[in-house]
Scaffold this motif. Structure first.
Motif, PDB file in Angstrom:
ATOM      1  N   GLU A 288       0.868  -1.175   0.000  1.00 44.98           N
ATOM      2  CA  GLU A 288       0.000   0.000   0.000  1.00 44.98           C
ATOM      3  C   GLU A 288       0.905   1.226   0.000  1.00 44.98           C
ATOM      4  OE1 GLU A 288      -3.045  -0.159  -0.484  1.00 44.98           O
ATOM      5  OE2 GLU A 288      -3.601  -2.215   0.070  1.00 44.98           O
TER       6      GLU A 288
ATOM      7  N   SER B 178      -0.118  -2.039  -5.406  1.00 41.67           N
ATOM      8  CA  SER B 178      -0.817  -2.409  -4.181  1.00 41.67           C
ATOM      9  C   SER B 178      -1.203  -3.882  -4.224  1.00 41.67           C
ATOM     10  CB  SER B 178      -2.073  -1.556  -4.007  1.00 41.67           C
ATOM     11  OG  SER B 178      -3.011  -1.835  -5.036  1.00 41.67           O
ATOM     12  N   PRO B 179      -1.337  -4.536  -3.073  1.00 41.88           N
ATOM     13  CA  PRO B 179      -1.747  -5.944  -3.060  1.00 41.88           C
ATOM     14  C   PRO B 179      -3.075  -6.167  -3.783  1.00 41.88           C
ATOM     15  CG  PRO B 179      -0.901  -5.312  -0.917  1.00 41.88           C
ATOM     16  CD  PRO B 179      -0.994  -4.054  -1.716  1.00 41.88           C
ATOM     17  N   GLY B 180      -4.025  -5.240  -3.605  1.00 43.54           N
ATOM     18  CA  GLY B 180      -5.308  -5.393  -4.287  1.00 43.54           C
ATOM     19  C   GLY B 180      -5.173  -5.370  -5.790  1.00 43.54           C
ATOM     20  N   ARG B 181      -4.306  -4.486  -6.306  1.00 40.40           N
ATOM     21  CA  ARG B 181      -4.110  -4.410  -7.749  1.00 40.40           C
ATOM     22  C   ARG B 181      -3.407  -5.662  -8.265  1.00 40.40           C
ATOM     23  NH1 ARG B 181      -6.752  -1.995 -11.283  1.00 40.40           N
ATOM     24  NH2 ARG B 181      -6.392   0.131 -10.474  1.00 40.40           N
TER      25      ARG B 181
ATOM     26  N   ASP C 136      -3.556  -8.617  -7.008  1.00 38.69           N
ATOM     27  CA  ASP C 136      -4.565  -9.670  -6.952  1.00 38.69           C
ATOM     28  C   ASP C 136      -5.434  -9.636  -8.206  1.00 38.69           C
ATOM     29  OD1 ASP C 136      -6.088 -11.790  -5.881  1.00 38.69           O
ATOM     30  OD2 ASP C 136      -7.492 -10.381  -4.973  1.00 38.69           O
ATOM     31  N   ARG C 137      -5.873  -8.454  -8.598  1.00 40.01           N
ATOM     32  CA  ARG C 137      -6.734  -8.336  -9.781  1.00 40.01           C
ATOM     33  C   ARG C 137      -5.962  -8.648 -11.057  1.00 40.01           C
ATOM     34  NH1 ARG C 137      -8.604  -4.143  -6.457  1.00 40.01           N
ATOM     35  NH2 ARG C 137      -7.284  -2.549  -7.446  1.00 40.01           N
TER      36      ARG C 137
ATOM     37  N   GLU D 145       3.636  -9.641   1.070  1.00 36.71           N
ATOM     38  CA  GLU D 145       2.465  -9.304   0.267  1.00 36.71           C
ATOM     39  C   GLU D 145       2.317 -10.125  -1.017  1.00 36.71           C
ATOM     40  OE1 GLU D 145       0.308  -7.457   1.515  1.00 36.71           O
ATOM     41  OE2 GLU D 145       1.303  -6.162   2.960  1.00 36.71           O
TER      42      GLU D 145
ATOM     43  N   LEU E 129      -0.370 -13.932  -2.535  1.00 35.02           N
ATOM     44  CA  LEU E 129      -1.203 -13.731  -3.716  1.00 35.02           C
ATOM     45  C   LEU E 129      -0.775 -14.648  -4.856  1.00 35.02           C
ATOM     46  CD1 LEU E 129      -1.477  -9.843  -3.640  1.00 35.02           C
ATOM     47  CD2 LEU E 129      -3.273 -11.497  -3.099  1.00 35.02           C
TER      48      LEU E 129
ATOM     49  N   GLU F 283       0.718   0.285 -10.897  1.00 35.60           N
ATOM     50  CA  GLU F 283      -0.568   0.417 -10.218  1.00 35.60           C
ATOM     51  C   GLU F 283      -1.697   0.798 -11.173  1.00 35.60           C
ATOM     52  OE1 GLU F 283      -3.207   0.422  -6.924  1.00 35.60           O
ATOM     53  OE2 GLU F 283      -1.209  -0.406  -7.214  1.00 35.60           O
TER      54      GLU F 283
END
Length: 277
Positions: A40, A51-54, A56-57, A102, A106, A238
């Protein structure tokens, strides 16, 4: 608080069904993605942090299109055996400590592996070569071994993140041959891949990497030097949404030269018997 690298949770990989929103792409040339840090963030002047969320996607996007991320060594071996059509190379430069905290969970969740290019001369240090910061901690020996235990390939990024095109002969030898010996001492395994700091290469640097015993080298846009020891890669950041990844995938054959069927010389692109051994 940082996670204990020796006790990283390993989620079970969940298979993903292909979607019909975009056509499945048939790989024509090796597609190698270049990551750096996974965290993050609010400050990222060099666009090296995802970011970890990005992430992941992005990994989910790959899997839904029938693609699986692997280390570059595996990618090249499978392609040589005619089995690499559904594989994409994943690389993480600089060996940031957040790879263990991180990225690994994933990658394991999506059934992927990757190559991590580390700096054995800066173990547990930080990215001091980036004058604008922010400072990010690098992997320790324990972190590198944890990455190996999680099924990741470890390659060398040189000793200290130096531009190889600006070094004298002895420094060049230490950055290539010396760093390989240290990586192998830490991991207990062969260090098969090298990543050029800053992506800068010339004939001399490519030759040094080959003569140091590496089986392959990763660059960014090597142009006429493209070959087994100067593989092109695509930066992922990102801002790379599904649509941007699709565009990068589609344009990859147009922007990157095709690799020859075998290892090449760094000067002429002609086959070189026994190269990379």
């Amino acid at each position: 608080m940082s996670a204990d690298p020796a006790h990283v949770p390993v989620p079970v990989a969940v298979p993903l069904a292909p979607t019909a929103s975009l056509p499945r792409l048939r790989p024509v040339r090796p597609w190698v993605l270049m990551y750096h840090s996974v965290a993050e963030h609010t400050e990222d002047p060099y666009n090296i942090t995802v970011s970890p969320g990005r992430l992941d996607r992005q990994l989910r996007w790959l899997r839904r299109r029938g693609l699986r991320g692997v280390g570059v060594g595996e990618l090249l071996r499978e392609r040589a055996a005619g089995r690499g059509a559904g594989l994409v190379g994943l690389t993480f430069d600089d060996g940031y400590a957040d790879f263990i905290e991180e990225a690994v969970p994933l990658l394991r969740r999506h059934g992927c592996t990757a190559t991590v290019f580390v700096l054995p001369g800066r173990l547990g240090g930080s990215n001091e070569w980036d004058p604008l910061g922010p400072r990010k901690p690098l992997l320790t020996e324990a972190g590198i071994r944890a990455a190996v235990g999680a099924g990741m390939e470890i390659g060398s990024h040189g000793l200290l993140h130096r531009d190889l095109t600006r070094t004298d002969d002895e420094t060049l030898r230490q950055e290539t041959e010396g760093s390989r010996a240290l990586v192998e001492e830490i991991t207990g395994r062969p260090a098969r891949g090298f990543c050029y700091p800053y992506g800068t290469i010339d004939h001399r640097a490519v030759r040094a990497v080959r003569e140091a015993g590496y089986e392959y080298g990763c660059a960014i846009d090597p142009g006429p030097l493209t070959g087994t020891h100067a593989l092109p890669r695509v930066h992922v950041g990102e801002e790379d949404t599904a649509l941007r990844l699709y565009a990068k995938r589609l344009l990859h054959p147009l922007r990157r030269r095709a690799l020859p069927s075998g290892p090449t010389t760094p000067t002429t692109g002609t086959p070189l018997t026994g190269a990379g051994r």
